[in-house]
Design an enzyme around this catalytic site. Structure first.
Site, mmCIF file in Angstrom:
data_model
loop_
_atom_site.group_PDB
_atom_site.id
_atom_site.type_symbol
_atom_site.label_atom_id
_atom_site.label_comp_id
_atom_site.label_asym_id
_atom_site.label_seq_id
_atom_site.Cartn_x
_atom_site.Cartn_y
_atom_site.Cartn_z
ATOM 1 N N ILE A 1 0.812 -1.217 0.000
ATOM 2 C CA ILE A 1 0.000 0.000 0.000
ATOM 3 C C ILE A 1 0.844 1.265 0.000
ATOM 4 C CG2 ILE A 1 -2.000 -1.081 1.087
ATOM 5 C CD1 ILE A 1 -1.080 0.005 3.760
ATOM 6 N N GLY A 2 2.155 1.151 0.086
ATOM 7 C CA GLY A 2 2.979 2.358 0.081
ATOM 8 C C GLY A 2 4.456 2.015 0.053
ATOM 9 N N GLY B 1 8.457 4.070 0.825
ATOM 10 C CA GLY B 1 9.189 5.261 1.236
ATOM 11 C C GLY B 1 10.673 5.100 0.986
ATOM 12 N N GLY B 2 11.449 6.016 1.535
ATOM 13 C CA GLY B 2 12.878 5.984 1.300
ATOM 14 C C GLY B 2 13.567 4.795 1.942
ATOM 15 N N MET B 3 13.050 4.370 3.112
ATOM 16 C CA MET B 3 13.695 3.288 3.840
ATOM 17 C C MET B 3 12.882 2.010 3.860
ATOM 18 S SD MET B 3 15.481 5.180 7.135
ATOM 19 C CE MET B 3 14.491 4.155 8.156
ATOM 20 N N VAL C 1 5.495 -0.440 2.761
ATOM 21 C CA VAL C 1 4.371 -0.628 3.676
ATOM 22 C C VAL C 1 3.360 -1.573 3.045
ATOM 23 C CG1 VAL C 1 2.587 0.505 5.051
ATOM 24 C CG2 VAL C 1 4.721 1.707 4.548
ATOM 25 N N LYS D 1 5.306 -2.027 8.162
ATOM 26 C CA LYS D 1 6.396 -1.336 7.475
ATOM 27 C C LYS D 1 7.617 -2.252 7.512
ATOM 28 C CE LYS D 1 6.867 3.010 8.083
ATOM 29 N NZ LYS D 1 7.151 4.328 8.668
ATOM 30 N N ASP E 1 9.914 15.252 9.298
ATOM 31 C CA ASP E 1 9.512 14.943 7.925
ATOM 32 C C ASP E 1 8.008 15.167 7.762
ATOM 33 O OD1 ASP E 1 9.928 14.221 5.299
ATOM 34 O OD2 ASP E 1 9.659 12.083 5.663
#
Length: 657
Positions: free
Chosen positions: A16-17, A19-21, A24, A39, A137
């Site tokens: 569902i997502g 990011g940089g690290m 998800v 995550k 952030d």
């Protein structure tokens, strides 16, 4: 990761997502029977000690927070799947949208919506700051909005406990470039006021539909945070109240000492807007207003000269003018001329109008007309037209006036300058980096950026990029282009697999034949059993594809298998593998199945092994939307049932009796 089980508890359902690290996923907790978000640290970072440390810090920081506007952390864990280290955090699953998605859909939010969301975000930051945690952030992508309009701040991926030496090194600046503070851009000291700056940028975007600074490269955007002045949001959206405009400008001051000193101060001003009829916070003083509104676009010498000339006849009417210093008088003059939201300027003009009605011009409406038409009006009516700035706008075509600093209907002296801002046309948007993103993620990123998926989507084999992930894009990442431009993609079909050569299966045991079919990269088709006097039970008699034939990967192979002679007498039930006496009791059990979530359909096959006989008792295609369900099967004591998804073995279950 789809279909994997973490910690013998969390079943991964869908991505569902990203990011940089981390990535998800939506998952099902089988212990508590609820959906969660997980995550997972990216695979290429699991061998990096520094990133592992940051990931654990994120877990510890976020787990210490408990607030209705912050996403809850349920669990932190580590697992090893297929020989790979998996570090993960289990979080509250939010059924809603990101604030970025809300802004993209609506273009810009109403002041009431923005005020509501800003207050909730500030409440979340207040709780975090009291626990000595800076988010660092804050951006619309990290703010979830539930279906009930409840804000949930998430992703404390770069948050860390505040200490007396909280320094961001210049070699490792963290945060998202469009939202981070000048001190983050410089690699300097960060504190709670850094989050306040980022929240100010988020409020700006909610009310105007865009971020104040943009550029062709991340470094270029960062430099603008440090060097450039922000155009007051009310110039981008005249419907913003003066008080909200002032709050945003105070949040985004370049110097930390000039911003709100803590979130409590910010919350006071946000909440005062609700109760003050004119929307002006009683806590914002005139001096503070001057400090905030000095953040305006560069002013031309011509405009300064006009204001100095008018200052002698107009400003001195205020009895306090004698006591102001020359610097403050100049600032007030500039504010009066060019900040649409300056109530002092409008009040002054109204006061001057009350002295005399002779020889005045009624200000016309200039918004929405061309620069050429406005100049003709200025010539005909006797006022002076001054171009304050030219900015990009998605709401007005190039050359059209988007705002004026003297409202329509106000009386002014002949020759008085009216400042206007003229549109440069639609603002270019930045193309996101789509390489190594799934096609679903790429489409979402394009939509967020105001772009569209191209009509030409090509598919190619690739040795390292997984199936359905982007190999290349028609427009280079970070290029500034017009909104709604279509971006074509090349999508991976995965590694090119060589065609399979069919082998001889007739005469083989059915279990060995099934294993051989899988090893060739082929799929299991229909398995039918027939009695035979020539073949022993469970021996393959026929195969659907001839030995030596060339087949594409995934081709289904049908088998005909012997069930033994038609009149075989019952064997001694005491002999291993023999049949039980006729009429032995049968039992019923349920087999739980879940179709693959990443495929439209999954063929579910159930094979029963009983009394030395192997037979297919169930085969049917099910949609991914069917979810998890049970299939009832029957058999004798000791019968074993094997479950296959698209010919891939999943698990087995026996009847204990």
């Amino acid at each position: 990761m789809i279909g994997k089980m973490l910690g013998n508890r969390y079943e991964i359902l869908e991505q569902i997502g990203i990011g940089g690290m981390s990535v998800v996923y939506k998952a099902k907790c089988h212990l508590l029977d609820r959906y969660v978000a997980i995550k997972v640290l990216k695979e290429d970072l699991t061998n990096d000690e520094e990133f592992i440390k940051k990931f654990r810090k994120e877990s510890q920081a976020a787990a210490s927070l408990s607030h209705p506007n912050i996403v809850n952390i349920y669990d932190v864990g580590y697992d090893k799947i297929d020989g790979k280290d998996i570090h993960y955090i289990v979080m509250e699953y939010i059924n809603g949208k990101t604030l970025k998605e809300v802004i993209t859909e609506k273009g810009k939010l109403s002041e009431l919506e923005a005020l509501d969301y800003s207050t909730q975000i500030a409440e979340a930051l207040k709780h975090a700051h009291k626990n000595h945690i800076i988010h660092r952030d804050i951006k619309p992508h990290n703010i979830m909005i539930t279906e009930d309009n409840i804000v949930k701040v998430t992703d404390f991926g770069i948050a860390r406990a505040v200490t007396s030496s909280t320094i961001t090194t210049t070699s490792n600046v963290l945060g998202s470039v469009h939202y981070f503070s000048p001190e983050q851009a410089r690699g300097g000291y960060t504190d709670e006021k850094s989050d306040i700056y980022s929240l100010g940028i988020v409020m700006y975007e909610m009310l105007t539909g865009k971020v104040p600074f943009n550029g062709e490269t991340p470094i270029g955007v960062a430099l603008k945070h440090v060097q450039d002045e922000i155009i007051p949001p009310i110039l981008e959206n005249p419907n913003i109240s003066p008080s909200f405009n002032k709050i945003i400008l105070k949040c985004v001051q370049k110097r930390q000492s000039d911003r709100y000193q803590n979130v409590d101060e910010l919350l006071v001003d946000l909440k005062n807007i609700y109760v003050n009829k004119n929307g002006v916070s009683s806590d914002i003083t005139t001096d503070e207003t001057l400090d905030m509104t000095r953040l305006i676009p560069p002013v031309s010498d011509k405009i300064l000269n006009n204001e100095n000339k008018n200052k002698k006849n107009n400003i001195n009417r205020n009895t306090k003018g004698e006591t102001h210093t020359k610097k403050k008088t100049t600032v007030v003059a500039i504010i009066s001329a060019f900040i649409l939201t300056s109530l002092l300027f409008v009040g002054y003009l109204q006061l001057r109008n009350s002295f005399s009605n002779d020889d005045y011009i009624v200000t016309p409406k200039l918004i929405g007309i061309s620069e050429e038409e406005a100049r003709k009006k200025a010539e005909d009516m006797g006022f002076e037209l001054d171009i304050v700035d030219r900015v990009q706008s998605s709401d007005f075509e190039e050359g059209i006036i988007i705002s004026q600093n003297v409202e329509e209907g106000v009386k002014i002296k002949p020759g008085y300058p009216i400042g206007v801002v003229i549109s440069l046309g639609s603002e270019n948007v930045e193309v996101p980096n789509l390489v190594n993103k799934s096609i679903t993620e790429a489409e979402r990123l394009l939509k967020e950026a105001g772009l569209k998926l191209g009509n030409n989507i090509d598919y190619e084999f690739h040795d390292s990029i997984p199936i359905d992930y982007v190999i290349s894009q028609s427009i280079e990442p970070y290029t500034a282009i017009a909104p709604n431009t279509r971006v074509d993609l090349v999508i991976s079909k995965g590694p090119e697999v060589e065609e399979a050569i069919m082998i001889q299966l007739v005469g083989e045991n059915v279990n060995k034949a099934i294993s051989e079919i899988k090893n060739l990269g082929l799929a299991i088709g229909d398995i039918k059993y027939e009695s035979s006097d020539n073949y022993a039970a469970n021996i393959v008699m026929e195969q659907s594809e001839e030995p030596g034939s060339t087949l594409k990967p995934g081709t289904k192979i049908n088998l005909k298998v012997s069930s033994g002679p038609a009149s075989t007498p019952p064997s001694d039930p005491n002999v291993p593998g023999g049949e039980e006496t006729p009429g032995a009791e049968e039992f019923s059990i349920n087999l739980t199945v879940t179709p693959f979530a990443d495929k439209d359909e999954t063929e579910i096959t159930i094979i029963r092994k009983q009394d030395g006989d192997t037979s297919t008792v169930y085969t049917k295609k099910h949609k991914s939307t069917d979810g998890t369900f049970d299939i009832p099967v029957t058999g004798k004591k000791g019968a074993v049932f094997e479950v296959y998804y698209d010919g891939i073995f999943q698990y087995s279950k026996s009847i204990e009796g």
